[in-house]
Design an enzyme around this catalytic site. Structure first.
Site, mmCIF file in Angstrom:
data_model
loop_
_atom_site.group_PDB
_atom_site.id
_atom_site.type_symbol
_atom_site.label_atom_id
_atom_site.label_comp_id
_atom_site.label_asym_id
_atom_site.label_seq_id
_atom_site.Cartn_x
_atom_site.Cartn_y
_atom_site.Cartn_z
ATOM 1 C CE1 TYR A 3 -2.980 -3.033 0.193
ATOM 2 C CE2 TYR A 3 -3.786 -2.270 2.370
ATOM 3 C CZ TYR A 3 -3.741 -3.241 1.451
ATOM 4 O OH TYR A 3 -4.834 -4.180 1.422
ATOM 5 C CG HIS A 48 -1.525 -8.805 0.175
ATOM 6 N ND1 HIS A 48 -0.919 -7.442 0.243
ATOM 7 C CD2 HIS A 48 -2.726 -8.569 -0.235
ATOM 8 C CE1 HIS A 48 -1.782 -6.471 -0.099
ATOM 9 N NE2 HIS A 48 -2.954 -7.226 -0.237
#
Ligand code: NAP
Length: 274
Positions: free
Chosen positions: A47, A105
């Site tokens: 991110y 992830h």
């Protein structure tokens, strides 16, 4: 604060998602969320905002130990030596000595799961992560992962909202005592435009967004809605002062459809993406 327990992890039922929040906006929203009472923040190395999340945590004045922080390792870093380096990189950007929850992830079929999980468990054993888990794992991958991991996997973070049927993967998580953490829990803003959620909301004096979130937490599922707007922060956590009836829960369940998935992705060594 409402918390669920899974394999020793105490996870606040509402957290703040931070995908696509960057720079000063990210720091401001995370700090404000913590001041408002949020005690769970979700970030990821992908991110590009771990630095700001760490800064916001310190600026908020909330004690480090009172906040449950999650970060995630991107699949290009799943080779064992890379994974440890990536975890240390995240902690350096956050300026923390330990993360509460460290997730894989997305699955990476190019690297044997046993090797990646071995490295993830080692990171936990060395004290860099209090808890570990996975994200975007299918039923088959959950079964494999649980067999291979030497440390408890406390959760699977998956896309979940009223428009997507995730009952199979949720059942698999429950069978192994893993928490389900719902990402995109308000369908990336789409919940607000749904007529059924709006009608049910009107009956409770709540917004359609709040109904989507309530439907999830009422099933014991953790939600991590993201917002860049201060006014939405309070709305998204005001979901514990009412209850949906069985009929309302069932009606919301019936909104799921085949094209309900919003985040569809298979890691193939391609460039950055969530
Ligand atoms: N593990 C993974 O692979 C994965 C994948 C995707 C997401 N995630 C995590 O899950 C988090 C949440 O998912 P998401 O960001 O995809 O989507 P989401 O939380 O379902 O939706 C975010 C969108 O909803 C809007 N919104 C927020 N509160 C609202 C409200 N009260 N009323 C109306 N609109 C509202 C936001 O706009 P405003 O900013 O204008 O409020 C934003 O456009 C992410 O931020 C990330 O942390 C994880």
């Amino acid at each position: 604060m409402h918390v669920i327990e899974a394999k020793g992890a105490h996870i606040p039922l509402v957290g703040l998602g931070t995908w696509e929040l960057r720079g000063r906006v990210c720091a401001r929203v995370v700090e404000q969320a913590l001041r408002l009472g949020y005690r769970h923040v979700d970030t990821a190395e992908m991110y590009d905002n771990e630095r700001e999340v760490g800064e916001a945590l310190r600026a908020s004045g909330v004690k480090r130990d009172d906040v449950f922080l999650t970060t995630k390792i991107w699949p290009s870093h799943f080779a064992p030596h890379e994974l440890e380096r990536a975890a240390k990189g995240s902690l350096a950007r956050l300026r923390l000595s330990e993360i509460d929850l460290l997730l894989l992830h997305w699955p990476n079929p190019q690297i044997p799961l046993a090797e990646t999980l071995g490295a993830l468990c080692k990171v936990k054993q060395s004290g860099l992560a209090r808890h570990i888990g996975v994200s975007n794992f299918t039923v088959a991958l959950i079964e494999q992962a649980v067999r291979l991991a030497s440390e408890p996997l406390v959760c699977n973070q998956i896309e979940m909202h009223p428009f997507l049927d995730q009952s199979k993967v949720t059942a698999a998580c429950r069978a192994h005592g893993m928490a389900v953490i719902a990402y995109s829990p308000i369908a990336r803003g789409g919940a607000q435009r749904d007529a059924v959620l709006a009608r049910i909301g009107a009956a409770h004096r709540k917004s359609a967004t709040q109904i989507s979130l309530r439907w999830l937490v009422q099933q014991g599922i953790v939600v991590i809605p993201r917002t860049g707007r201060i006014e939405h922060l309070s709305e998204n956590c005001a979901i514990f002062d009412f209850e949906l009836s069985d009929a309302e829960m069932a009606e919301i369940h019936s909104l799921a459809h085949r094209d309900g998935r919003l985040v569809d992705y298979a890691y193939s060594g391609s460039p950055k993406w969530d």
